[in-house]
Design an enzyme around this catalytic site. Structure first.
Site, PDB file in Angstrom:
ATOM      1  CD  GLU A  60      -2.591   1.189   2.661  1.00  0.00           C
ATOM      2  OE1 GLU A  60      -3.733   1.660   2.678  1.00  0.00           O
ATOM      3  OE2 GLU A  60      -2.006   0.761   3.689  1.00  0.00           O
ATOM      4  CE  LYS A 132      -7.168   0.499   4.357  1.00  0.00           C
ATOM      5  NZ  LYS A 132      -6.000   1.382   4.667  1.00  0.00           N
ATOM      6  CB  CYS A 165      -3.461  -1.392   5.360  1.00  0.00           C
ATOM      7  SG  CYS A 165      -2.341  -0.786   6.646  1.00  0.00           S
TER       8      CYS A 165
END
EC number: 3.5.1.49
Length: 332
Positions: A60, A132, A165
């Site tokens: 990321e 995300k 993440c």
């Protein structure tokens, strides 16, 4: 540039490389273009060093960095697909690899931008696009993803999904990937060192709870504010760590991955086949198992009524602590 793990392509399965990319210090569009060129160079050099390589993963923020003063400005955002993804696609095609890339995506509807990951195949086609689902609030200003959790075919009999993440801290995200058929979950991250232990823990638990491989890699190095831990990690479907990187920028963590073994475990295991057992509770006593949902949070979440008992007492519910005004449009 160091390396940890395997060097050759297995007869079945595939060889993966996780790049502990140095955290980019990005101040301008020219800096972003520089990172794109560096990523492309890394694809070609890694393939040259590992001729059997089939999947390469970048963390990321490797493309656009973490300049929080500029990261939502028009200059810093990308269109997906767009010129940047075209360059990545050309590199994947030339090196005959699957590539996983991170992009901060301009919202096509004109709203707040998305934190996006893509997979490009060896033919240069974008075969997966993911936004995300769980931005790292209250630090990140990205809009929550609206594409669900897609799954695509990958090398060596794999079914690939990508999370980004903070997504990996939610067991529900990994379970969704597995429920949709993924036997390999890729996690790209830009965490600083404060959560490195939790990151490694959840990589293992996500693998174990879903009988799938997890391939995870974080940015590495220091950007003048935080230190990023690297520590690329490949976990077996039984939750054990197969390969673990260190904290070195530019370390390449490689592993042989055998998706068929995860598939066999899902079909053959009785004990601890928990992704199946979740929906077939107590099948010894009740043929076929109990199917009804016993979980209040699942019901409430599905109905848009999710609320923890202490919700009214929670102190931080917006981004003002990090300078984001409430109700201000952050896309410019």
């Amino acid at each position: 540039m160091g390396s940890s793990g395997s060097m050759v392509k297995p007869i079945s399965g595939f060889l993966a490389a996780l790049i502990q990319y140095p955290v980019p210090v990005v101040e301008s569009r020219a800096d972003i273009d520089k990172q794109i060129k560096q990523i492309i160079k890394t694809i070609h050099s890694t393939k040259a060093g590992y001729p059997g390589l089939e999947l390469i993963v970048f963390p990321e923020y490797s493309t656009q960095g973490l300049n929080t003063k500029k990261w939502t400005t028009e200059e810093f955002l990308c269109t997906v697909p767009g010129p940047e993804t075209d360059l990545f696609a050309e590199a994947c095609k030339e090196s005959e690899v699957y590539g996983v890339f991170s992009l901060m995506e301009r919202n096509p509807d004109g709203g707040e931008p998305y934190n996006t990951a893509i997979i490009i195949d060896p033919q240069g086609e974008m075969i997966l696009k993911y936004r995300k689902l769980n931005p790292w609030v209250p630090v990140e200003p990205w809009k929550a993803g609206d594409l669900g959790l897609p799954v695509c075919d990958g090398p060596g009999g794999s079914k690939l999904a990508v999370c980004i993440c903070h997504d990996g801290m939610f067991p529900e995200v990994a379970r969704e990937a597995a429920y949709k058929g993924a036997n390999v979950l890729i996690r790209i991250s830009g965490y600083s060192t404060q959560v490195s232990e939790q990151w490694m823990l959840t990589n293992r638990s996500n693998a174990w709870q879903n009988l799938m491989y997890t391939l995870s890699v974080n940015l590495a190095g220091y950007d003048g504010v935080f230190y990023y831990f690297g520590e690329g990690q490949v976990c077996n479907f039984d939750g054990t760590t197969l390969v673990q990187g260190h904290r070195n920028p530019w370390e390449i963590v490689t592993a042989e991955v055998y998706p068929e073994l995860a598939d066999q475990a899902r079909l053959g295991w009785g004990l601890e086949n928990n992704i199946y057992n979740l929906g077939s509770r107590g099948y010894v006593a009740t043929p076929g198992g109990v199917k009804e949902n016993p979980y209040t949070f699942v019901k409430d979440l599905a109905e848009g009524k999710y609320k923890v008992p202490w919700e009214d007492e929670i102190k931080v519910k917006d981004g003002t602590i990090y300078g984001y005004p409430v109700k201000k449009t952050i896309h410019s």
